[in-house]
Each structure stands twice: as C-alpha cells, then as structure tokens.
Design a protein around this motif. Structure first.
Motif, PDB file in Angstrom:
ATOM      1  N   ILE A   1     -30.035  11.902   8.160  1.00  6.66           N
ATOM      2  CA  ILE A   1     -29.817  12.383   6.882  1.00  6.66           C
ATOM      3  C   ILE A   1     -29.313  11.289   6.126  1.00  6.66           C
ATOM      4  O   ILE A   1     -28.342  10.697   6.521  1.00  6.66           O
ATOM      5  CB  ILE A   1     -28.905  13.417   7.137  1.00  6.66           C
ATOM      6  N   ARG A   2     -29.883  10.987   5.022  1.00  9.37           N
ATOM      7  CA  ARG A   2     -29.455  10.011   4.223  1.00  9.37           C
ATOM      8  C   ARG A   2     -28.868  10.488   2.851  1.00  9.37           C
ATOM      9  O   ARG A   2     -29.299  11.779   2.405  1.00  9.37           O
ATOM     10  CB  ARG A   2     -30.548   8.968   3.592  1.00  9.37           C
ATOM     11  N   GLY A   3     -27.583  10.225   2.233  1.00 13.04           N
ATOM     12  CA  GLY A   3     -26.893  10.977   1.269  1.00 13.04           C
ATOM     13  C   GLY A   3     -25.589  10.223   0.985  1.00 13.04           C
ATOM     14  O   GLY A   3     -25.223   9.326   1.958  1.00 13.04           O
ATOM     15  N   SER A   4     -24.627  10.645   0.469  1.00 14.65           N
ATOM     16  CA  SER A   4     -23.250  10.674   0.048  1.00 14.65           C
ATOM     17  C   SER A   4     -22.547  11.485   0.939  1.00 14.65           C
ATOM     18  O   SER A   4     -22.875  12.666   1.128  1.00 14.65           O
ATOM     19  CB  SER A   4     -22.659  10.693  -1.057  1.00 14.65           C
ATOM     20  N   PHE A   5     -21.666  11.071   1.874  1.00 12.46           N
ATOM     21  CA  PHE A   5     -20.846  11.853   2.757  1.00 12.46           C
ATOM     22  C   PHE A   5     -19.540  11.838   2.547  1.00 12.46           C
ATOM     23  O   PHE A   5     -18.868  10.869   2.247  1.00 12.46           O
ATOM     24  CB  PHE A   5     -21.198  11.367   4.227  1.00 12.46           C
ATOM     25  N   PHE A   6     -18.667  13.104   3.034  1.00  8.58           N
ATOM     26  CA  PHE A   6     -17.177  13.176   2.692  1.00  8.58           C
ATOM     27  C   PHE A   6     -16.768  13.889   3.877  1.00  8.58           C
ATOM     28  O   PHE A   6     -17.366  15.065   4.051  1.00  8.58           O
ATOM     29  CB  PHE A   6     -16.924  13.558   1.422  1.00  8.58           C
ATOM     30  N   ASP A   7     -15.879  13.530   4.660  1.00  5.83           N
ATOM     31  CA  ASP A   7     -15.102  14.434   5.649  1.00  5.83           C
ATOM     32  C   ASP A   7     -13.601  13.852   5.756  1.00  5.83           C
ATOM     33  O   ASP A   7     -13.345  12.798   5.457  1.00  5.83           O
ATOM     34  CB  ASP A   7     -15.962  14.546   6.773  1.00  5.83           C
ATOM     35  N   ILE A   8     -12.842  14.805   6.510  1.00  7.14           N
ATOM     36  CA  ILE A   8     -11.629  14.472   7.161  1.00  7.14           C
ATOM     37  C   ILE A   8     -11.686  14.286   8.498  1.00  7.14           C
ATOM     38  O   ILE A   8     -12.253  15.252   9.442  1.00  7.14           O
ATOM     39  CB  ILE A   8     -10.659  15.631   6.961  1.00  7.14           C
ATOM     40  N   THR A   9     -11.423  12.984   9.155  1.00  4.93           N
ATOM     41  CA  THR A   9     -11.848  12.709  10.555  1.00  4.93           C
ATOM     42  C   THR A   9     -10.844  13.162  11.644  1.00  4.93           C
ATOM     43  O   THR A   9     -11.197  12.905  12.745  1.00  4.93           O
ATOM     44  CB  THR A   9     -12.089  11.207  10.591  1.00  4.93           C
ATOM     45  N   ARG A  10      -9.567  13.621  11.158  1.00  3.23           N
ATOM     46  CA  ARG A  10      -8.736  14.267  12.113  1.00  3.23           C
ATOM     47  C   ARG A  10      -7.645  15.143  11.513  1.00  3.23           C
ATOM     48  O   ARG A  10      -7.731  15.180  10.550  1.00  3.23           O
ATOM     49  CB  ARG A  10      -8.031  13.010  12.705  1.00  3.23           C
ATOM     50  N   THR A  11      -7.183  16.102  12.296  1.00  3.88           N
ATOM     51  CA  THR A  11      -6.283  17.045  11.835  1.00  3.88           C
ATOM     52  C   THR A  11      -5.112  16.120  11.489  1.00  3.88           C
ATOM     53  O   THR A  11      -4.637  15.271  12.065  1.00  3.88           O
ATOM     54  CB  THR A  11      -6.122  18.271  12.957  1.00  3.88           C
ATOM     55  N   VAL A  12      -4.346  16.830  10.452  1.00  3.30           N
ATOM     56  CA  VAL A  12      -2.977  16.315  10.201  1.00  3.30           C
ATOM     57  C   VAL A  12      -1.817  17.484  10.175  1.00  3.30           C
ATOM     58  O   VAL A  12      -2.177  18.618  10.227  1.00  3.30           O
ATOM     59  CB  VAL A  12      -3.340  15.855   8.802  1.00  3.30           C
ATOM     60  N   SER A  13      -0.669  16.830  10.272  1.00  2.00           N
ATOM     61  CA  SER A  13       0.251  17.433  10.035  1.00  2.00           C
ATOM     62  C   SER A  13       1.153  18.040   8.733  1.00  2.00           C
ATOM     63  O   SER A  13       1.879  18.731   8.524  1.00  2.00           O
ATOM     64  CB  SER A  13       1.510  17.131  11.041  1.00  2.00           C
TER      65      SER A  13
ATOM     66  N   LEU B   1      -3.355  12.956   4.475  1.00  2.00           N
ATOM     67  CA  LEU B   1      -4.737  13.116   4.434  1.00  2.00           C
ATOM     68  C   LEU B   1      -5.752  11.792   4.020  1.00  2.00           C
ATOM     69  O   LEU B   1      -6.915  11.784   4.344  1.00  2.00           O
ATOM     70  CB  LEU B   1      -5.031  14.327   3.631  1.00  2.00           C
ATOM     71  N   LEU B   2      -5.031  11.150   3.186  1.00  2.00           N
ATOM     72  CA  LEU B   2      -5.978  10.139   2.263  1.00  2.00           C
ATOM     73  C   LEU B   2      -6.203   9.114   3.479  1.00  2.00           C
ATOM     74  O   LEU B   2      -7.290   8.473   3.661  1.00  2.00           O
ATOM     75  CB  LEU B   2      -5.083   9.456   1.400  1.00  2.00           C
ATOM     76  N   ASP B   3      -5.452   8.985   4.561  1.00  2.00           N
ATOM     77  CA  ASP B   3      -5.712   7.891   5.650  1.00  2.00           C
ATOM     78  C   ASP B   3      -6.843   8.525   6.487  1.00  2.00           C
ATOM     79  O   ASP B   3      -7.620   7.756   7.324  1.00  2.00           O
ATOM     80  CB  ASP B   3      -4.383   7.468   6.333  1.00  2.00           C
ATOM     81  N   ALA B   4      -6.758   9.833   6.646  1.00  2.00           N
ATOM     82  CA  ALA B   4      -7.739  10.464   7.425  1.00  2.00           C
ATOM     83  C   ALA B   4      -9.150  10.711   6.669  1.00  2.00           C
ATOM     84  O   ALA B   4     -10.212  11.051   7.564  1.00  2.00           O
ATOM     85  CB  ALA B   4      -7.172  11.988   7.937  1.00  2.00           C
ATOM     86  N   ALA B   5      -9.190  10.665   5.512  1.00  2.00           N
ATOM     87  CA  ALA B   5     -10.436  10.944   4.693  1.00  2.00           C
ATOM     88  C   ALA B   5     -11.255   9.754   4.927  1.00  2.00           C
ATOM     89  O   ALA B   5     -11.066   8.588   4.882  1.00  2.00           O
ATOM     90  CB  ALA B   5     -10.287  11.188   3.258  1.00  2.00           C
ATOM     91  N   ARG B   6     -12.606  10.221   4.907  1.00  2.00           N
ATOM     92  CA  ARG B   6     -13.596   9.135   4.720  1.00  2.00           C
ATOM     93  C   ARG B   6     -14.777   9.426   3.610  1.00  2.00           C
ATOM     94  O   ARG B   6     -15.406  10.484   3.637  1.00  2.00           O
ATOM     95  CB  ARG B   6     -14.174   9.118   6.243  1.00  2.00           C
ATOM     96  N   TYR B   7     -15.126   8.695   2.967  1.00  2.00           N
ATOM     97  CA  TYR B   7     -16.300   8.751   2.091  1.00  2.00           C
ATOM     98  C   TYR B   7     -17.205   7.496   2.176  1.00  2.00           C
ATOM     99  O   TYR B   7     -16.843   6.325   2.110  1.00  2.00           O
ATOM    100  CB  TYR B   7     -15.499   8.907   0.566  1.00  2.00           C
TER     101      TYR B   7
END
Length: 443
Positions: A9-21, A26-32
C-alpha cells in the motif's frame, strides 16, 4: 531473506507506535511518513517504511495499491455503541431515563425476530465500515437472536468485534426482561457458540445497575469467573438522575461503581461507558483494577448528560477509548466524534490536540479494550486493519488542507471538518471491505 507479501500500500501514513501514560509522550510516539509503503501478508502487517527505501525490493506477485493523496491511519476503534439503536438515532427531546423508555425500549423489542436482527446487523456493520471503524465493542438486546445475527455478519466480513446480549431483569418492559437464570443460560450458550471464533469475542453485558437485580449481578459474576477471558461492558454514571437512582436501589454500596466492584465486575477487560459524574474514589478504583472507560461526546451532549473530564482521566491513570454510542450518539463517524470531543475539552479549558484525539480513536482505544497487541498501529505483526482517508472532498476542505502548515494542522482540520465523505476505503485483515462510491462522494 526475501520478504513475503500479498499487498503493498502506497500513501501517506500516520500512527502512534506505542501506548503512553501522559499526553506529553504522544509526540515522541507519533509517526508520519508522507510517502510510505505498507507491506501486508496473510492479513498481518509486515512493515511500514518510506517508499524510496523499499519500493525497489517489492517481491514478484505483490499487488501494489496506490493511495497517494490519501492519509492512511489504523482502523478506528469504537469502544461503545448499540447496534439496535441505529434505527432510532436522532430521537428528539429527552434525557437518559425518559429517552430509554420513550425510544430505546420500543425499538429493542423488535430484535426477537432473527430476520430483523440480520437485516439491521448488516446495515450496522456497513455503517461502521463506511466510516472507517474496523473494531467495535457493541451492545445487542436482551434477545439471543440479536447477538447471533451480529456475530454471524461480522464473522463473514472478518471484522474484529466484541459484543454481547443485554442482561436485564427489572425496571424495563416485560418483553425485555428475563430471569437471572434465563440470562445466565442464554449468555453461557452465546459464549460457547461465539467467543474466540475467528476475530469475535464476547462481552458480558448487564445494561446498567438499575436494570440489574442483585441476583442477576451474581449471575454475571459467576459467568466472569467461569469465562475469565471475556469482556464486561456496561454503563456508569451517565446522568445525575441515574446516579441518584442507583444510590436508592443499592443503599448498602458506597457509590455507583462499588455496585459493580462488589460483584467482581471491574478489571482488565471491563469497560464502563460515560463516567461523567464519578467521585475521586471511583476514579481510583478504576485505576487500581485496570478497568477502562469510554468517552462518548456526541451522546453526552445530545442527552444533556454532562462533560467527560479528560484531564482527570489522564491524571488518574485510567485507560480510555472513544465511543460513538449510537443511537444517543449522533454519528457513526469517528472524525465527527473527535471534533465534538475537542469542544467538550474546550468547555473545560482542556486543549485536545489532534495527536491525542487520533490516539484515543486508534491505539488508545485498542489499549482500553486490551487489544493493543493486535490492532491500533502499523507495527509489524499486527492485524492489517486500516482506513484510507481523502482529506479534501469539498471546496472548504481543499482550501484548509492546502493552507495547513503541517500534519498536526491537517489532522485537526480533518477532525473538525471531516465526515463520512472523507472515508475513501476501509481494510480489514488485509482486504479492502469497503470503498467509496465516487458518485456518492461527489454528490
């Protein structure tokens, strides 16, 4: 070692890679990844990487799906919704207890009919998929037929679904009540028939404390002990009148949550919807028992129930997901639901960022359901459930998407102006199960 994959699948991707407390993590766990390549095989995620790094290594026979111009995020997780109430969404003019009697109970009385249940199950699941929701925790009705129909339809689609038959033996119309023994027997039969079949799971579903006698709650406790890997799904502290009613019905308990806690119904796979009027000790009990809550903004506003306290939820360390709560909730769409969640925060001087909002709707919701090992991000080995979003399907969206400075502003505009028109395609277990009809979108 060559990579095996069925789809790329090709496109732009956004997710949060790990759960947080805390939200600060969140910003450190986010991936774009603006131009990314997602590899899938056998319904699982193989890898996510920038296109330029992996495109030359695609194995022969791997089908490439091009979603350039789309934003791809993990499938939305709806942590509280009533499928029988689909046909009464938008019912006018009542608060919770009156609304139940005037609208909900008459509609739910139809679900003794297998044909009606099957028809509405199919419609309901298509509403979820057309809005990008790939996992949901769902209320049925008191009728076993309602759950059989829903699970059968979801199994055919390969969806991950947790659902259960309502358990209710008092303070409801006679056609919707049962004896504790009948409730136990029918629930047990449903668990044995559906729990852990494919991607289906069972949730013990006492409607709420006022419709549950002590004898019924004892049967729920018994089932929880006999089937410890099931979920528990109910309502808690939605409306001030409801809270007062529970105190009158259970005077020996210290509060609303204590009714459930006394019967050992709190815990890791217990999710309580609403939680608008909790005492401090109730928040603490939710935390210490590792229970979770569902924030249902459109429902809470529509019924005038109150404002969910996001800040306290974080401070108390309580797991939280977002629920559309159809039919008191007014949309199946998670983008619109997140937009209302932002407004709820604003009324309490809490700034819900787009990053946090998308976390609650994906990996955070998965964590609340104890499913974060399986869904909620694009980490290798997780289920390939995701949604492709077109960020600009109207003139206004095109304008705002075009002048947004970064991914955070684009996500915020999407959850502020977005709706079902933005859902381009929904994938479940590595298969496209819903795709936008361009003529419908243009209309």
């Amino acid at each position: 070692m060559p990579v095996t994959c069925s789809h790329a699948i090709r496109g732009s991707f956004f997710d949060i890679t790990r759960t947080v407390s805390t939200p600060d993590e969140l910003l450190d766990a986010a991936r774009y990844i603006e131009d990314g390549l997602l590899l899938l095989n056998a319904g699982k995620i193989v890898s996510l990487s920038p296109w330029q790094e992996e495109s030359s290594q695609l194995p022969p026979g791997c089908e490439l799906v091009d979603y350039r111009g789309k934003l791809i995020v993990p499938g939305f997780v709806d942590t509280h919704i009533h499928y029988p109430q689909t046909e009464m969404i938008g019912a006018f003019g009542e608060q919770l207890l009156e609304w139940l009697n005037q609208y909900t109970f008459p509609v739910e009385s139809q679900y003794h009919c297998p044909q009606h249940s099957a028809q509405m199950s199919a419609f309901f699941l298509q509403q979820l998929l057309s809005n990008g929701t790939t996992t949901a925790l769902v209320f049925g009705t008191v009728h076993p037929e309602s759950v059989d129909a829903l699970f059968s339809a979801a199994h055919g689609l390969g969806m991950r679904l947790i659902a259960g038959k309502v358990m209710m033996d008092r303070h409801a119309p006679e056609a919707l009540t049962e004896t504790p023994e009948q409730s136990y027997r029918q629930t047990r039969e449903l668990i044995e028939r559906w729990h852990n079949v494919g991607r289906l799971s069972y949730a013990l579903t006492p409607r709420f404390a006022p419709t549950s006698s002590p004898q019924l709650l004892e049967k729920v406790r018994q089932l929880r002990q006999e089937f410890p890997d099931t979920w528990l799904h109910t309502h808690l502290s939605e409306n001030p009148q409801e809270v007062a009613w529970v105190k009158a019905l259970f005077p020996e308990n210290s509060g609303y949550l204590d009714v459930y806690h006394q019967y050992q119904l709190t815990g890791r796979r217990s999710l309580f919807a609403h939680c608008l009027h909790l005492e401090d000790e109730e928040w603490d009990c939710l935390h210490h028992t590792d229970s979770a809550v569902a924030f249902c903004p459109t429902s809470n506003l529509f019924l005038g129930s109150g404002l969910f306290d996001l800040q306290t939820c974080w401070q108390k360390g309580v797991k939280m997901g977002v629920g559309t709560d159809v039919g008191a909730g007014t949309t199946f769409n998670m983008l619109q639901t997140l937009g209302e969640a932002y407004k709820v925060g604003q009324l309490q001087r809490y700034k819900l960022s787009a990053c946090e909002a998308f976390y609650h709707a994906t990996l955070g919701g998965a964590k609340a359901l104890d499913l974060d090992r399986h869904i909620g991000s694009f980490m290798p080995g997780k289920d390939a459930d995701f949604v492709a979003i077109d960020p600009a399907v109207s003139a206004l969206q095109t304008l705002r998407h075009g002048n947004s400075r970064d991914i955070w502003e684009k996500l915020f505009v999407l959850m502020t102006l977005g709706d079902d028109r933005n859902i381009a395609a929904t994938w479940v277990e590595g298969r496209c199960v819903w795709q936008c009809d361009k003529s419908r979108q243009a209309a």
